[in-house]
Design a protein around this motif. Structure first.
Motif, PDB file in Angstrom:
ATOM      1  N   PRO A 129       0.806  -1.225   0.000  1.00  6.47           N
ATOM      2  CA  PRO A 129       0.000   0.000   0.000  1.00  6.47           C
ATOM      3  C   PRO A 129       0.835   1.270   0.000  1.00  6.47           C
ATOM      4  CG  PRO A 129      -0.971  -1.603   1.470  1.00  6.47           C
ATOM      5  CD  PRO A 129       0.366  -2.169   1.049  1.00  6.47           C
ATOM      6  N   GLY A 130       1.999   1.250   0.643  1.00  4.26           N
ATOM      7  CA  GLY A 130       2.855   2.423   0.671  1.00  4.26           C
ATOM      8  C   GLY A 130       3.536   2.725  -0.650  1.00  4.26           C
ATOM      9  N   LEU A 131       3.558   1.757  -1.567  1.00  3.45           N
ATOM     10  CA  LEU A 131       4.150   1.968  -2.886  1.00  3.45           C
ATOM     11  C   LEU A 131       3.114   2.473  -3.885  1.00  3.45           C
ATOM     12  CD1 LEU A 131       6.377  -1.242  -3.148  1.00  3.45           C
ATOM     13  CD2 LEU A 131       7.109   1.082  -2.588  1.00  3.45           C
ATOM     14  N   LEU A 132       1.864   2.489  -3.476  1.00  6.17           N
ATOM     15  CA  LEU A 132       0.785   2.942  -4.342  1.00  6.17           C
ATOM     16  C   LEU A 132       0.233   4.262  -3.818  1.00  6.17           C
ATOM     17  CD1 LEU A 132      -1.043  -0.484  -4.761  1.00  6.17           C
ATOM     18  CD2 LEU A 132       0.616   0.571  -6.317  1.00  6.17           C
ATOM     19  N   ALA A 133      -0.468   4.982  -4.680  1.00  4.11           N
ATOM     20  CA  ALA A 133      -1.022   6.279  -4.320  1.00  4.11           C
ATOM     21  C   ALA A 133      -2.537   6.250  -4.437  1.00  4.11           C
ATOM     22  CB  ALA A 133      -0.441   7.366  -5.236  1.00  4.11           C
TER      23      ALA A 133
ATOM     24  N   CYS B 215      -7.152  -8.998   4.325  1.00  4.06           N
ATOM     25  CA  CYS B 215      -6.676  -7.894   5.161  1.00  4.06           C
ATOM     26  C   CYS B 215      -5.914  -6.869   4.332  1.00  4.06           C
ATOM     27  CB  CYS B 215      -5.799  -8.436   6.289  1.00  4.06           C
ATOM     28  SG  CYS B 215      -5.124  -7.172   7.383  1.00  4.06           S
ATOM     29  N   LEU B 216      -5.087  -7.334   3.410  1.00  3.51           N
ATOM     30  CA  LEU B 216      -4.320  -6.412   2.578  1.00  3.51           C
ATOM     31  C   LEU B 216      -5.252  -5.610   1.669  1.00  3.51           C
ATOM     32  CD1 LEU B 216      -1.552  -5.345   1.783  1.00  3.51           C
ATOM     33  CD2 LEU B 216      -1.383  -7.187   0.104  1.00  3.51           C
TER      34      LEU B 216
ATOM     35  N   ARG C  80      -6.224   3.133   1.743  1.00  2.00           N
ATOM     36  CA  ARG C  80      -5.233   3.983   1.078  1.00  2.00           C
ATOM     37  C   ARG C  80      -5.842   4.744  -0.104  1.00  2.00           C
ATOM     38  NH1 ARG C  80      -0.471   6.808   1.321  1.00  2.00           N
ATOM     39  NH2 ARG C  80       0.828   6.488  -0.537  1.00  2.00           N
ATOM     40  N   GLY C  81      -7.026   4.328  -0.550  1.00  2.00           N
ATOM     41  CA  GLY C  81      -7.650   4.971  -1.702  1.00  2.00           C
ATOM     42  C   GLY C  81      -7.292   4.324  -3.018  1.00  2.00           C
TER      43      GLY C  81
END
Length: 340
Positions: free
Chosen positions: A45-49, A181-182, A189-190
């Motif tokens: 999720p942190g690698l995506l926007a 869960c992911l 995260r949107g």
């Protein structure tokens, strides 16, 4: 380029033979502008926007492998490539001598007729509906590099959590890492998620047998893109988000649809698209994928997407760092070569 341009040395012990306890517990190599970065799959999720769109392949693996006895007495292993009609399937066959039209294969007391040969495949007539027959007598078609016989764990884990449409004889393995869960964290995260269907065929394991890869021909695979997915891709691109393909099968489906229509439209078809370095991508902005076999068409696609030298260097580093390879192995998140 030549087949040997995609060769690399892989220690046998790095070929993952079983899935990890947790689906999203695998490692994730981020191949971006600064070279390989070592992460966990849970970091995705942190690698995506917000506004990015993950496109997954919702095909479901069928029990495509059968074991039988020829009417001449020899054993034969069948792998269904595709179900063509209610009682007809195109199959690969492994036996000491090739099957011949007019002969019969006995599977668990049922007689399957060999209708004809078509290239590397055989068309077989089943006495009942193929789908029900496979459900009853077939087994999970694990890849040839997984050495154990399929068990209950494989029937569950060699399947994505979002598998919905039966028809594949091999799993779209990049999707095996996702847990419910992911997906919840991605939604927070949107990041949106949409699906295409591409029924992965046994041809995905066929090696490239000629050095000149321009002469290689891919087996055709069926795909379908819904109106909803086509609309979401269009909206994502209009808003400046990234279309992130979960697996090489999604890349081939989306790029085939775009090449034939000039944009992503809803519809169904077949793809035999062979993506090699030099290919100009029309839709996909980022790629999530597993580590693939040396000299395979899947590795060639990844090299086309993220750059040959960058990918081969990353694979060498993955070997040094003891990543797990192939279907039950770890994953890569690749930025497109022209964007880094």
């Amino acid at each position: 380029m030549q087949k040997s341009d995609f060769a690399y040395e892989l220690p046998r012990e790095l070929i993952a033979q079983a899935p990890l306890r947790e689906r999203d517990g695998s490692r994730l190599m981020h191949l971006g502008a600064d070279g390989p970065e070592h992460r966990r799959f849970g970091d995705l999720p942190g690698l995506l926007a917000p506004g990015d769109l993950l496109v997954v392949n919702d095909t479901r693996v069928i029990n495509a492998r059968l074991h039988g006895i020829k009417d001449t007495g020899g054993s034969v292993e069948l792998l269904v490539e595709r179900i063509e009609a209610d009682r007809v399937a195109l199959c690969q066959a492994r036996s000491s001598k090739p099957l011949r039209p007019g002969r019969v294969v006995n599977v668990s007391g049922w007689r399957l007729g060999v209708v004809e040969r078509e290239g590397e495949f055989f068309r077989l007539a089943f006495p009942v509906a193929v789908s029900g027959f496979l459900e009853r007598f077939g087994e999970t078609p694990l890849p040839p590099y997984i050495e154990h016989a399929p068990g209950p764990c494989d029937s569950r884990r060699y399947q994505t959590v979002y598998a919905a449409r039966p028809g594949a004889v091999a799993a779209p393995t990049a999707g095996l890492h996702f847990s419910e869960c992911l997906f919840e964290r991605l939604a927070e995260r949107g990041v949106e998620v949409s699906a295409v269907t591409l029924h992965v065929g046994a041809g995905t394991f066929q090696p490239v047998r000629i050095e000149d890869i321009a002469r290689h021909r891919m087996h055709a695979e069926r795909y379908e893109i819904s109106a909803e997915t086509a609309a979401r891709i269009h909206a994502c691109r209009q808003a400046g988000g990234r279309v992130v393909a979960v697996g090489t099968t999604v890349v081939r489906a989306l790029e085939t649809a775009a090449a034939s229509s000039g944009g992503i439209g809803a519809g169904a078809g077949e793809t035999s698209l062979f993506v090699t370095p030099g290919y100009r991508f029309l839709v996909v902005d980022a790629l999530l994928t597993n580590f693939h076999l040396p000299e395979s068409t899947l590795l060639m696609l990844v090299c086309a997407f993220a750059g040959h030298d960058r990918v081969m260097s990353a694979y060498a580093e993955a070997v040094v760092e003891r990543y797990r390879f192939f279907s039950y192995g770890d994953a890569m998140f690749c930025e497109r070569a022209g964007d880094v």
